[in-house]
Scaffold this active site. Structure first.
Site, PDB file in Angstrom:
ATOM      1  N   SER A  45      34.728  49.272  52.187  1.00  0.00           N
ATOM      2  CA  SER A  45      34.836  47.829  52.014  1.00  0.00           C
ATOM      3  C   SER A  45      36.140  47.268  52.576  1.00  0.00           C
ATOM      4  O   SER A  45      36.357  46.057  52.525  1.00  0.00           O
ATOM      5  CB  SER A  45      34.737  47.483  50.530  1.00  0.00           C
ATOM      6  N   THR A 167      36.348  44.934  48.276  1.00  0.00           N
ATOM      7  CA  THR A 167      37.560  44.283  48.786  1.00  0.00           C
ATOM      8  C   THR A 167      38.669  44.887  47.958  1.00  0.00           C
ATOM      9  O   THR A 167      38.417  45.331  46.837  1.00  0.00           O
ATOM     10  CB  THR A 167      37.510  42.758  48.498  1.00  0.00           C
ATOM     11  N   THR A 185      39.751  43.151  53.263  1.00  0.00           N
ATOM     12  CA  THR A 185      38.326  43.490  53.159  1.00  0.00           C
ATOM     13  C   THR A 185      37.687  43.598  54.540  1.00  0.00           C
ATOM     14  O   THR A 185      38.186  42.999  55.504  1.00  0.00           O
ATOM     15  CB  THR A 185      37.580  42.400  52.347  1.00  0.00           C
ATOM     16  N   ARG A 195      31.563  35.546  60.259  1.00  0.00           N
ATOM     17  CA  ARG A 195      31.572  35.040  58.879  1.00  0.00           C
ATOM     18  C   ARG A 195      32.909  35.363  58.207  1.00  0.00           C
ATOM     19  O   ARG A 195      33.416  36.476  58.279  1.00  0.00           O
ATOM     20  CB  ARG A 195      30.426  35.679  58.095  1.00  0.00           C
ATOM     21  N   THR A 218      37.487  39.538  44.107  1.00  0.00           N
ATOM     22  CA  THR A 218      36.532  40.303  44.894  1.00  0.00           C
ATOM     23  C   THR A 218      35.156  39.800  44.483  1.00  0.00           C
ATOM     24  O   THR A 218      35.013  39.149  43.447  1.00  0.00           O
ATOM     25  CB  THR A 218      36.633  41.820  44.629  1.00  0.00           C
ATOM     26  N   GLY A 219      34.165  40.141  45.292  1.00  0.00           N
ATOM     27  CA  GLY A 219      32.818  39.689  44.968  1.00  0.00           C
ATOM     28  C   GLY A 219      32.321  38.672  45.969  1.00  0.00           C
ATOM     29  O   GLY A 219      32.741  38.684  47.130  1.00  0.00           O
TER      30      GLY A 219
HETATM   31  N1  ASP Z   1      34.943  38.905  48.632  1.00  0.00           N
HETATM   32  C1  ASP Z   1      34.514  39.665  49.774  1.00  0.00           C
HETATM   33  C2  ASP Z   1      33.893  38.759  50.776  1.00  0.00           C
HETATM   34  O1  ASP Z   1      33.196  37.829  50.386  1.00  0.00           O
HETATM   35  C3  ASP Z   1      33.557  40.756  49.478  1.00  0.00           C
HETATM   36  C4  ASP Z   1      33.738  41.490  48.200  1.00  0.00           C
HETATM   37  O2  ASP Z   1      34.784  41.443  47.591  1.00  0.00           O
HETATM   38  O3  ASP Z   1      32.812  42.148  47.755  1.00  0.00           O
HETATM   39  O4  ASP Z   1      34.050  39.000  51.945  1.00  0.00           O
END
Ligand code: ASP
Length: 309
Positions: A45, A167, A185, A195, A218-219
């Site tokens: 990630s 991330t 990330t 993106r 994160t997320g």
């Molecule tokens: N926040 C990150 C993103 O949207 C991905 C993640 O943390 O899972 O790129």
């Protein structure tokens, strides 16, 4: 002194602590710790070995913020350089800008003398290909012409929680009370090329202000962008909320966005007094790591679950 990170940051915790213990700055601590995660090919990630976009290209997002001066540096959709966090740091330190993306970010990394390399490992490539193949989406004879049509058809891929998310977040407060935060990330696997998530957006995935505290996410990046989540935590602190109240209030703001989706949001945050908090919307026992003065090592702790329904 404090360091808090997402659980995949555990491999950087000792490095961060050594810098703080030697009287170094929070900024240096979060950058050095993040680089170790970017180096880790087993972490798909972040950095080298990260999962690629829809076309099989690894595109990195990162940001760093100095809570003393409110200076920040970020890079988005950076290809070919694993230390996205250090490119972001140099944007902050050396340019009159906050953010560089794509070719400009890669050009800057090259000018800094950083080593260019292919970040796609065979293992990450295999997962990427396995997601695409069998879905009858790509004409392997050529590059697909209509990538957006392809992405629509691959909607299942971009919401597969097993392979999509991840991330690293680091927040530190040093001996002088200075706070810094870093996020890095490779974003969502199979994302549309170009993106950007929340990680390179100051205020969305990352925010630090010595006077109040700091937060990092994160997320589901799109949600943190739409609700300005990291900045919201710090602003609620400024408005007089406790850290726990501020974090929960920022998660409350996410409700209309998160409701009815399978996506998750996770947060780590500290206030200037040294309190810390970590929330998640995912009911799968997510953890974070934390160390402060008086602790011989870092602890891995459960995040507090916030139901979004
Ligand atoms: N926040 C990150 C993103 O949207 C991905 C993640 O943390 O899972 O790129």
């Amino acid at each position: 002194m404090i360091v808090i990170a997402s659980s995949n940051g555990s491999i950087g915790m000792d490095a961060a602590w050594q810098i703080l213990a030697a009287g170094g700055s929070a900024l240096d601590a979060v950058e050095a710790a993040t680089r170790l995660v970017e180096d880790n090919p087993a972490d798909h990630s972040v950095g080298y070995g990260g999962y690629p976009n829809l076309l099989g290209q690894v595109e990195l997002d990162a940001s760093i913020m100095d809570g003393t001066s409110l200076r920040a540096g970020t890079v988005g959709a950076l290809r070919g350089y694993r230390y996205a966090i250090s490119v972001a740091r140099r944007v902050m330190d050396e340019l009159p800008h906050v953010m560089l993306v794509g070719e400009g970010a890669a050009r800057f990394a090259a000018e800094l003398g950083m080593a260019a390399e292919d970040l796609l490992t065979p293992e990450a490539a295999e997962t990427w290909r396995a997601g695409i193949e069998g879905r009858d989406m790509i004409d392997w004879a050529g590059i697909p012409e209509l990538v957006s049509a392809l992405l629509k058809r691959s909607a299942g891929l971009t919401s597969d929680p097993e392979h999509v998310t991840g991330t690293v977040n680091f927040i530190a407060q040093d001996n002088a009370g200075r706070i810094a935060s870093a996020v890095s990330t490779s974003g969502w696997a199979w994302k549309y090329p170009g993106r950007l998530g929340d990680s390179p957006i100051i205020g969305a995935g990352n925010y630090a202000d010595d006077r109040f505290g700091a937060a990092a996410c994160t997320g589901w990046g799109e949600a943190a962008i739409r609700a300005s989540t990291a900045r919201s935590v710090v602003l609620y602190l400024k408005c007089g909320r406790t850290l726990a109240e501020a974090a929960h209030e920022a998660f409350d703001d996410l409700r209309p966005i998160m409701r009815g989706t399978n996506n998750a949001m996770n947060l780590v945050a500290i206030d200037r007094a040294g309190n810390h908090v970590s929330l998640t919307t995912a009911d799968d026992e997510r953890t974070y790591v934390f160390r402060r003065d008086g602790m011989a090592n870092y602890d891995e702790l459960p995040r507090t679950l916030v139901a979004m329904e």
